[in-house]
Design an enzyme around this catalytic site. Structure first.
Site, PDB file in Angstrom:
ATOM      1  N   HIS A  76     -13.034  11.074  11.248  1.00 17.86           N
ATOM      2  CA  HIS A  76     -13.345  10.370  10.184  1.00 17.86           C
ATOM      3  C   HIS A  76     -13.637   8.822  10.624  1.00 17.86           C
ATOM      4  O   HIS A  76     -14.447   8.287  10.368  1.00 17.86           O
ATOM      5  CB  HIS A  76     -12.629  10.613   8.902  1.00 17.86           C
ATOM      6  CG  HIS A  76     -12.958   9.740   7.895  1.00 17.86           C
ATOM      7  ND1 HIS A  76     -14.289  10.051   7.098  1.00 17.86           N
ATOM      8  CD2 HIS A  76     -12.246   8.734   7.190  1.00 17.86           C
ATOM      9  CE1 HIS A  76     -14.255   9.255   6.339  1.00 17.86           C
ATOM     10  NE2 HIS A  76     -13.237   8.337   6.094  1.00 17.86           N
ATOM     11  N   GLN A  77     -12.183   8.382  10.989  1.00 14.08           N
ATOM     12  CA  GLN A  77     -12.310   6.927  11.312  1.00 14.08           C
ATOM     13  C   GLN A  77     -13.342   6.616  12.680  1.00 14.08           C
ATOM     14  O   GLN A  77     -13.608   5.345  12.563  1.00 14.08           O
ATOM     15  CB  GLN A  77     -10.880   6.679  11.806  1.00 14.08           C
ATOM     16  CG  GLN A  77     -10.688   5.158  11.995  1.00 14.08           C
ATOM     17  CD  GLN A  77     -10.791   4.011  10.946  1.00 14.08           C
ATOM     18  OE1 GLN A  77     -10.588   4.722   9.579  1.00 14.08           O
ATOM     19  NE2 GLN A  77     -11.475   3.046  11.022  1.00 14.08           N
ATOM     20  N   SER A 131      -4.954  11.207  17.033  1.00 16.31           N
ATOM     21  CA  SER A 131      -3.806  11.584  16.572  1.00 16.31           C
ATOM     22  C   SER A 131      -2.824  12.239  17.692  1.00 16.31           C
ATOM     23  O   SER A 131      -2.033  12.855  17.409  1.00 16.31           O
ATOM     24  CB  SER A 131      -3.541  12.442  15.299  1.00 16.31           C
ATOM     25  OG  SER A 131      -4.265  13.637  15.534  1.00 16.31           O
ATOM     26  N   THR A 141      -3.566   7.168  14.936  1.00 17.31           N
ATOM     27  CA  THR A 141      -2.230   7.228  14.039  1.00 17.31           C
ATOM     28  C   THR A 141      -0.880   6.670  14.660  1.00 17.31           C
ATOM     29  O   THR A 141      -0.487   7.309  15.600  1.00 17.31           O
ATOM     30  CB  THR A 141      -2.113   8.787  13.386  1.00 17.31           C
ATOM     31  OG1 THR A 141      -3.502   8.986  12.872  1.00 17.31           O
ATOM     32  CG2 THR A 141      -1.245   8.766  12.282  1.00 17.31           C
ATOM     33  N   LYS A 161       3.744   9.312  18.860  1.00 16.36           N
ATOM     34  CA  LYS A 161       2.189   8.903  19.076  1.00 16.36           C
ATOM     35  C   LYS A 161       2.029   8.561  20.489  1.00 16.36           C
ATOM     36  O   LYS A 161       2.683   7.472  20.941  1.00 16.36           O
ATOM     37  CB  LYS A 161       1.712   7.823  17.926  1.00 16.36           C
ATOM     38  CG  LYS A 161       0.300   7.315  18.186  1.00 16.36           C
ATOM     39  CD  LYS A 161       0.187   6.123  18.690  1.00 16.36           C
ATOM     40  CE  LYS A 161      -1.214   5.934  18.901  1.00 16.36           C
ATOM     41  NZ  LYS A 161      -1.629   4.635  19.410  1.00 16.36           N
ATOM     42  N   MET A 179      -5.963   2.623  18.485  1.00 19.00           N
ATOM     43  CA  MET A 179      -6.293   2.402  16.807  1.00 19.00           C
ATOM     44  C   MET A 179      -5.807   3.813  16.314  1.00 19.00           C
ATOM     45  O   MET A 179      -5.716   3.939  15.168  1.00 19.00           O
ATOM     46  CB  MET A 179      -7.685   2.131  16.501  1.00 19.00           C
ATOM     47  CG  MET A 179      -8.177   0.843  17.217  1.00 19.00           C
ATOM     48  SD  MET A 179      -7.173  -0.664  16.822  1.00 19.00           S
ATOM     49  CE  MET A 179      -7.269  -0.614  15.218  1.00 19.00           C
ATOM     50  N   ARG A 228     -10.471  -1.781   7.206  1.00 17.85           N
ATOM     51  CA  ARG A 228      -9.776  -2.730   7.431  1.00 17.85           C
ATOM     52  C   ARG A 228      -9.179  -2.258   8.994  1.00 17.85           C
ATOM     53  O   ARG A 228      -8.997  -3.236   9.988  1.00 17.85           O
ATOM     54  CB  ARG A 228      -8.559  -3.056   6.805  1.00 17.85           C
ATOM     55  CG  ARG A 228      -7.384  -2.133   6.336  1.00 17.85           C
ATOM     56  CD  ARG A 228      -6.280  -2.076   7.884  1.00 17.85           C
ATOM     57  NE  ARG A 228      -4.865  -1.495   7.078  1.00 17.85           N
ATOM     58  CZ  ARG A 228      -4.374  -0.655   7.695  1.00 17.85           C
ATOM     59  NH1 ARG A 228      -4.460  -0.545   8.972  1.00 17.85           N
ATOM     60  NH2 ARG A 228      -3.345   0.077   7.251  1.00 17.85           N
ATOM     61  N   GLY A 230      -3.345  -1.417  17.692  1.00 13.44           N
ATOM     62  CA  GLY A 230      -3.550  -1.558  16.105  1.00 13.44           C
ATOM     63  C   GLY A 230      -2.568  -0.725  15.305  1.00 13.44           C
ATOM     64  O   GLY A 230      -2.805   0.495  15.132  1.00 13.44           O
ATOM     65  N   LYS A 257       0.870  -1.338   0.101  1.00 14.43           N
ATOM     66  CA  LYS A 257      -0.306   0.028  -0.067  1.00 14.43           C
ATOM     67  C   LYS A 257       0.791   1.252  -0.124  1.00 14.43           C
ATOM     68  O   LYS A 257       1.867   1.274   0.749  1.00 14.43           O
ATOM     69  CB  LYS A 257      -0.931   0.119   1.123  1.00 14.43           C
ATOM     70  CG  LYS A 257      -1.826   1.040   1.225  1.00 14.43           C
ATOM     71  CD  LYS A 257      -2.839   1.276   2.364  1.00 14.43           C
ATOM     72  CE  LYS A 257      -2.160   1.477   3.719  1.00 14.43           C
ATOM     73  NZ  LYS A 257      -3.194   1.835   4.648  1.00 14.43           N
TER      74      LYS A 257
END
Length: 320
Positions: free
Chosen positions: A137-138, A199, A221, A226, A219, A110, A291, A67
């Site tokens: 958004h996620q 984030s 970024t 981070k 989950m 995913r 994740g 990807k």
């Protein structure tokens, strides 16, 4: 080469198909049948963008590819979402490119599927309250996946910008569930499963916030620095991830590892729970799934959508 454009993905890939693909590739990784390649992730020095490649080879599913894409934080001004990507698949027998697939919606699906798989195997028995940290958004994809594969009766949520909580409220209403905006201590005390999708670069959910049996899916970024969770919270939990090396270097567990609160041996690949190699939650009060997002997940859902697109006549074949 088959081409499946971004515009066709929503009508092809279902949450169930994404869940099955991600669950299967986690298991393949645990069995040693699939491996991720080293990640390339760089700031390009233009538009504050991060660009990179994630790839791998799944010998069980005979899927090879990568990807390409990243994060463009100024994309709202262009009428685009911040995450942009394309998945390329290659014939593992010959090396010829076999497919190019729009990766934006697939990435969201995913990522949500990975979180839902972790809840399937690690959530405390009888989990009823879903806690959401983050309303970007996620977050809607995460909530839909969690509820589809769980038995939640209520959603509670927090976001650093309260005006964005309408996304969580609207998604919960769509799912037929009550929603309540709460502070982080209340969220940590009441939620049985917590999905953190921000984030952030400093801890939001603190050790003292979390009470009772809880599963947390971190989950957000992943990159150097981070951080969504208090390292002390990480240190008292049983830890799972998709890719151990990524989790300790660019994922949620990097800070606890840097402070020597945990070691590599404390972090368990989720696939080992799926295959029965590890007991999973066991008697742990808190479990955390980090994740980090691995290339094999992208390849698995891309392969699935190419097959669906071919069956439904929505893939275009081109010669290169």
């Amino acid at each position: 080469m088959w081409v499946v454009p971004e515009s066709e993905i929503a009508g092809l890939m279902t949450p169930e198909a994404a869940f099955d693909a991600v669950e299967a590739v986690f298991a393949a990784m645990a069995r040693g049948d699939a491996r991720n390649f080293p990640v390339v992730r760089e700031a390009i020095g233009h538009e504050d963008a991060l660009y990179g490649f994630k790839g791998g080879f799944d010998g069980a599913g005979m899927t090879l590819g990568l990807k390409a894409g990243g994060y463009w934080p100024n994309n709202a001004g262009h009428g685009l979402i911040n995450h942009q990507s394309t998945v390329f698949l290659f014939d593992p027998d010959t090396g010829r490119v076999s497919a190019a697939v729009g990766g934006n919606l697939l990435t969201a699906l995913r990522t949500a599927a990975a979180s839902a798989v972790s809840s399937k195997y690690l959530a405390p028995q009888g989990a009823k309250v879903l806690g959401m940290i983050g309303a970007g958004h996620q977050s809607a994809f995460q909530m839909r996946a969690a509820v589809r594969f769980g038995n939640f009766e209520k959603v509670i949520g927090w976001n650093p910008h309260p005006d964005m909580l309408t996304r969580l409220a609207d998604t919960a209403a769509e799912l037929g569930l009550p929603f309540e905006a709460v502070d982080l201590p209340t969220l940590g005390e009441q939620a049985d499963v917590i999905v953190s999708i921000t984030s952030a670069f400093e801890p939001l959910l603190l050790d003292g916030h979390v009470k009772g049996p809880t599963h947390i899916a971190a989950m957000g970024t992943d990159t150097k620095g981070k951080q969504e969770l208090d390292p002390a919270l990480v240190a008292r939990a049983r830890l799972f991830t998709d890719e151990v090396a990524q989790s300790l270097s660019i994922g949620e567990f990097q800070h606890a590892a840097a402070q020597k609160l945990i070691s590599e041996s404390d972090v368990i690949p989720l696939g080992q729970v799926i295959t029965g190699q590890h007991e999973g939650r066991g008697n742990a009060e808190i479990t955390i799934f980090d994740g980090t997002g691995v290339g094999l997940q992208d390849l698995a859902v891309a392969r699935a959508v190419v097959e669906l697109a071919k069956e439904q006549g929505k893939a275009t074949k081109v010669e290169i």
